[in-house]
Write an enzyme that holds these catalytic residues in place. Sequence first.
Site, PDB file in Angstrom:
ATOM      1  N   HIS A  98      61.986 -57.687  13.207  1.00  0.00           N
ATOM      2  CA  HIS A  98      63.309 -58.314  12.985  1.00  0.00           C
ATOM      3  C   HIS A  98      63.794 -59.023  14.258  1.00  0.00           C
ATOM      4  CE1 HIS A  98      67.104 -57.985  10.282  1.00  0.00           C
ATOM      5  NE2 HIS A  98      67.170 -59.063  11.028  1.00  0.00           N
TER       6      HIS A  98
ATOM      7  N   ARG B  72      65.423 -61.641   4.605  1.00  0.00           N
ATOM      8  CA  ARG B  72      65.780 -60.253   4.365  1.00  0.00           C
ATOM      9  C   ARG B  72      64.630 -59.504   3.723  1.00  0.00           C
ATOM     10  NH1 ARG B  72      68.501 -60.139   7.711  1.00  0.00           N
ATOM     11  NH2 ARG B  72      70.689 -59.663   7.967  1.00  0.00           N
TER      12      ARG B  72
ATOM     13  N   GLU C 142      64.022 -50.723   7.368  1.00  0.00           N
ATOM     14  CA  GLU C 142      63.875 -50.990   8.799  1.00  0.00           C
ATOM     15  C   GLU C 142      64.438 -49.826   9.588  1.00  0.00           C
ATOM     16  OE1 GLU C 142      65.457 -54.847   9.806  1.00  0.00           O
ATOM     17  OE2 GLU C 142      64.209 -55.838   8.315  1.00  0.00           O
TER      18      GLU C 142
HETATM   19  N1  LIG Z   1      65.527 -62.478  10.677  1.00  0.00           N
HETATM   20  C1  LIG Z   1      66.667 -62.566  11.261  1.00  0.00           C
HETATM   21  O1  LIG Z   1      66.851 -62.043  12.338  1.00  0.00           O
HETATM   22  C2  LIG Z   1      67.751 -63.335  10.632  1.00  0.00           C
HETATM   23  C3  LIG Z   1      67.891 -63.352   9.266  1.00  0.00           C
HETATM   24  N2  LIG Z   1      68.915 -64.046   8.700  1.00  0.00           N
HETATM   25  C4  LIG Z   1      69.006 -64.049   7.248  1.00  0.00           C
HETATM   26  O2  LIG Z   1      68.531 -65.303   6.764  1.00  0.00           O
HETATM   27  C5  LIG Z   1      69.132 -65.571   5.499  1.00  0.00           C
HETATM   28  C6  LIG Z   1      69.621 -67.004   5.422  1.00  0.00           C
HETATM   29  O3  LIG Z   1      70.655 -67.196   6.367  1.00  0.00           O
HETATM   30  P1  LIG Z   1      71.526 -68.557   6.405  1.00  0.00           P
HETATM   31  O4  LIG Z   1      70.658 -69.707   6.206  1.00  0.00           O
HETATM   32  O5  LIG Z   1      72.363 -68.466   7.615  1.00  0.00           O
HETATM   33  O6  LIG Z   1      72.438 -68.312   5.141  1.00  0.00           O
HETATM   34  P2  LIG Z   1      73.075 -69.425   4.199  1.00  0.00           P
HETATM   35  O7  LIG Z   1      74.110 -68.717   3.415  1.00  0.00           O
HETATM   36  O8  LIG Z   1      73.449 -70.622   4.968  1.00  0.00           O
HETATM   37  O9  LIG Z   1      71.876 -69.800   3.222  1.00  0.00           O
HETATM   38  C7  LIG Z   1      71.400 -68.979   2.207  1.00  0.00           C
HETATM   39  C8  LIG Z   1      70.982 -69.885   1.062  1.00  0.00           C
HETATM   40  O10 LIG Z   1      70.368 -69.093   0.050  1.00  0.00           O
HETATM   41  C9  LIG Z   1      70.729 -69.652  -1.184  1.00  0.00           C
HETATM   42  N3  LIG Z   1      70.527 -68.700  -2.254  1.00  0.00           N
HETATM   43  C10 LIG Z   1      71.329 -67.683  -2.673  1.00  0.00           C
HETATM   44  N4  LIG Z   1      70.779 -67.058  -3.725  1.00  0.00           N
HETATM   45  C11 LIG Z   1      69.604 -67.683  -3.971  1.00  0.00           C
HETATM   46  C12 LIG Z   1      68.579 -67.493  -4.935  1.00  0.00           C
HETATM   47  N5  LIG Z   1      68.685 -66.539  -5.852  1.00  0.00           N
HETATM   48  N6  LIG Z   1      67.510 -68.311  -4.896  1.00  0.00           N
HETATM   49  C13 LIG Z   1      67.419 -69.296  -3.967  1.00  0.00           C
HETATM   50  N7  LIG Z   1      68.366 -69.538  -3.048  1.00  0.00           N
HETATM   51  C14 LIG Z   1      69.434 -68.733  -3.039  1.00  0.00           C
HETATM   52  C15 LIG Z   1      72.177 -70.043  -1.002  1.00  0.00           C
HETATM   53  O11 LIG Z   1      72.568 -71.020  -1.930  1.00  0.00           O
HETATM   54  C16 LIG Z   1      72.167 -70.594   0.410  1.00  0.00           C
HETATM   55  O12 LIG Z   1      71.991 -71.992   0.422  1.00  0.00           O
HETATM   56  C17 LIG Z   1      70.214 -64.518   5.329  1.00  0.00           C
HETATM   57  O13 LIG Z   1      69.729 -63.501   4.498  1.00  0.00           O
HETATM   58  C18 LIG Z   1      70.394 -63.974   6.714  1.00  0.00           C
HETATM   59  O14 LIG Z   1      70.893 -62.680   6.700  1.00  0.00           O
HETATM   60  C19 LIG Z   1      69.799 -64.752   9.455  1.00  0.00           C
HETATM   61  C20 LIG Z   1      69.692 -64.777  10.818  1.00  0.00           C
HETATM   62  C21 LIG Z   1      68.672 -64.028  11.516  1.00  0.00           C
HETATM   63  O1  LIG Z   2      71.973 -62.292  11.544  1.00  0.00           O
HETATM   64  C1  LIG Z   2      71.208 -61.761  10.736  1.00  0.00           C
HETATM   65  O2  LIG Z   2      71.360 -61.794   9.510  1.00  0.00           O
HETATM   66  C2  LIG Z   2      70.079 -60.999  11.254  1.00  0.00           C
HETATM   67  O3  LIG Z   2      69.291 -60.560  10.475  1.00  0.00           O
HETATM   68  C3  LIG Z   2      69.974 -60.746  12.687  1.00  0.00           C
HETATM   69  O4  LIG Z   2      69.901 -59.351  12.849  1.00  0.00           O
HETATM   70  P1  LIG Z   2      70.102 -58.680  14.289  1.00  0.00           P
HETATM   71  O5  LIG Z   2      71.490 -59.001  14.732  1.00  0.00           O
HETATM   72  O6  LIG Z   2      69.101 -59.285  15.188  1.00  0.00           O
HETATM   73  O7  LIG Z   2      69.913 -57.226  14.075  1.00  0.00           O
END
Ligand SMILES: NC(=O)C1=CN([C@@H]2O[C@H](COP(=O)(O)OP(=O)(O)OC[C@H]3O[C@@H](n4cnc5c(N)ncnc54)[C@H](O)[C@@H]3O)[C@@H](O)[C@H]2O)C=CC1
Ligand SMILES: O=C(O)C(=O)COP(=O)(O)O
Length: 526
Positions: free
Chosen positions: A278, A230, A259
């Site tokens: 993104h 993020r 964004e």
């Molecule tokens: N770039 C993109 O297109 C995408 C971005 N994301 C983002 O990636 C991130 C991670 O997604 P997931 O792994 O599915 O989520 P998840 O919930 O499985 O993992 C997030 C982890 O962060 C940890 N966490 C929370 N606060 C924290 C802190 N202060 N310090 C360290 N760790 C902490 C949690 O304990 C958890 O294990 C999310 O923000 C999600 O929105 C997800 C999919 C696509």
């Molecule tokens: O699933 C997430 O958290 C993402 O950041 C993916 O974003 P998007 O659906 O590709 O706009």
Amino acid sequence: MAKVLVSDSVDQAGIDILSQVAQVDVKTKLSPEELVATIPEYDALMVRSGTKVTEEVIEAGNQLKIIGRAGVGVDNIDVPAATRRGIMVVNSPEGNTIAAAEHALAMMLSLSRHIPEANQSVKEKKWERKNFIGSEVYKKTLGVVGLGKIGSHVATVARAMGMKLLAYDPFISAERAEQLGCRLVDLDIIFTEADYITLHIPRTPETENLINAEALAKMKPTTRIINCSRGGVIDEEALATAVENGTIGGAALDVFAEEPLGESKLREVGSNIVLTPHLGASTEEAQTNVAVDVAEQIRDVLLGLPARSAVNIPGLNPDVLEQLRPFLQLAETLGNLVSQLAGGRVEQLNVRLQGELTDSQSQPIVIAALKGLLSQALRERVNYVNASIEAKERGIRVIETKDASVHDYSGSLRLEATGSLGEHSVTGALLSDQEMRITNVDGFPINVPPNNYMLFTLHRDMPGIIGKIGSLLGGFNVNIASMQVGRKIVRGDAVMVLSIDDPLPEGVLDEIMKVPGIRDAYTIKL
Ligand SMILES: NC(=O)C1=CN([C@@H]2O[C@H](COP(=O)(O)OP(=O)(O)OC[C@H]3O[C@@H](n4cnc5c(N)ncnc54)[C@H](O)[C@@H]3O)[C@@H](O)[C@H]2O)C=CC1
Ligand SMILES: O=C(O)C(=O)COP(=O)(O)O
């Protein structure tokens, strides 16, 4: 027919699913004003990260039942505002895990092998092999910040590439980290020791600017940072300066505080910086996964079925829901019944799970009881999403208790409401065929199924009283479907429970109250 607005581009597979039950309108790139103007006619909204579902949008969406996020992060949705309005928010927690993890790995490798700059140079008809000497990730240390679903997959693949792994995640056990081959350490160790740092955390007040100038100053001049989680968790200005000055080795960013990325110093850094718009979730596979996952949930909710990944209904996962469904119905019915017996404002609700029911998760049952309790006041405005909040806002104190020593039926549920007009209790249970029974009212044992229209009386147990009530109702042409009396001692106090076919006509309750021996009478509509 229900109407669904899809306001970001999602895979056709999702639209096809929604179209089975609803009229689907795809309107992307709406301005905030256009969205507010458009939303009132829709029952559901499906978005990705592009649409900002603000409180204003939610307030305008007076038909909205569900907001579906075809992805993971719901930070573009004002979830508290949706919860207050009883609108369910669902996402796809796993649909794009692999895509995002692979993007982070791709970013790490492109950064370490200068792929974007080399590509650009060849396209400019140059052949500059010496300028693009990279470094291997093999045997280097990767610090994974956030060892959730995506972080774990990154760790697994990085380990297979021969990397040494450190991890920081305050909510993950050392055993889990160890399973993934990671040493769980403090953030400072990652800052000082890692060659690569990859972020997989949500944006929260704790993670905001986690990577700031101070953190950057602790890193090695070769450290490379990857962020596919993020925007806002890195101070972009400080990062751009650090890369430019060689304080760190480089950065690869997929996400940004704002964004689309506006004016930014990040663009001005000549080398060792890779920027993507993104794209983490942008694979064909992930887009099909998330669209199908979320569309199925929207379809189900529009059909009155539960959703499997509701973000704002705590503790209600589908397995729990399926197993508890008959008890949730019972809790709702009893909540509705006890609120009508209580009459006035309820100040405290005691929810007691008894016998075998004590093995069950109590939270969903409490929510269902509150939904029933508040349904008199709020009608269809109260649901599983906002029942707890509405109760809290009304100052209703909720006490949960469990009593395994009660052995009636296969578990029972007792609700006690204390309010401005006194205290009432009801107990209910399920028969072996899951049929509901009210088994106790105000301490008097009975055994009646709930009915649409019911009449409860508290009276003195004395000859003739039942006949009098019966003929009084007959006189008003009220048909009695069933009648039962519960008492503790002969000729003491007793309750009479009548199931009637129609609502009690006006004035009948007053007549009942005049019958000698009747202390109280309540009409109930369930
Ligand atoms: N770039 C993109 O297109 C995408 C971005 N994301 C983002 O990636 C991130 C991670 O997604 P997931 O792994 O599915 O989520 P998840 O919930 O499985 O993992 C997030 C982890 O962060 C940890 N966490 C929370 N606060 C924290 C802190 N202060 N310090 C360290 N760790 C902490 C949690 O304990 C958890 O294990 C999310 O923000 C999600 O929105 C997800 C999919 C696509
Ligand atoms: O699933 C997430 O958290 C993402 O950041 C993916 O974003 P998007 O659906 O590709 O706009």
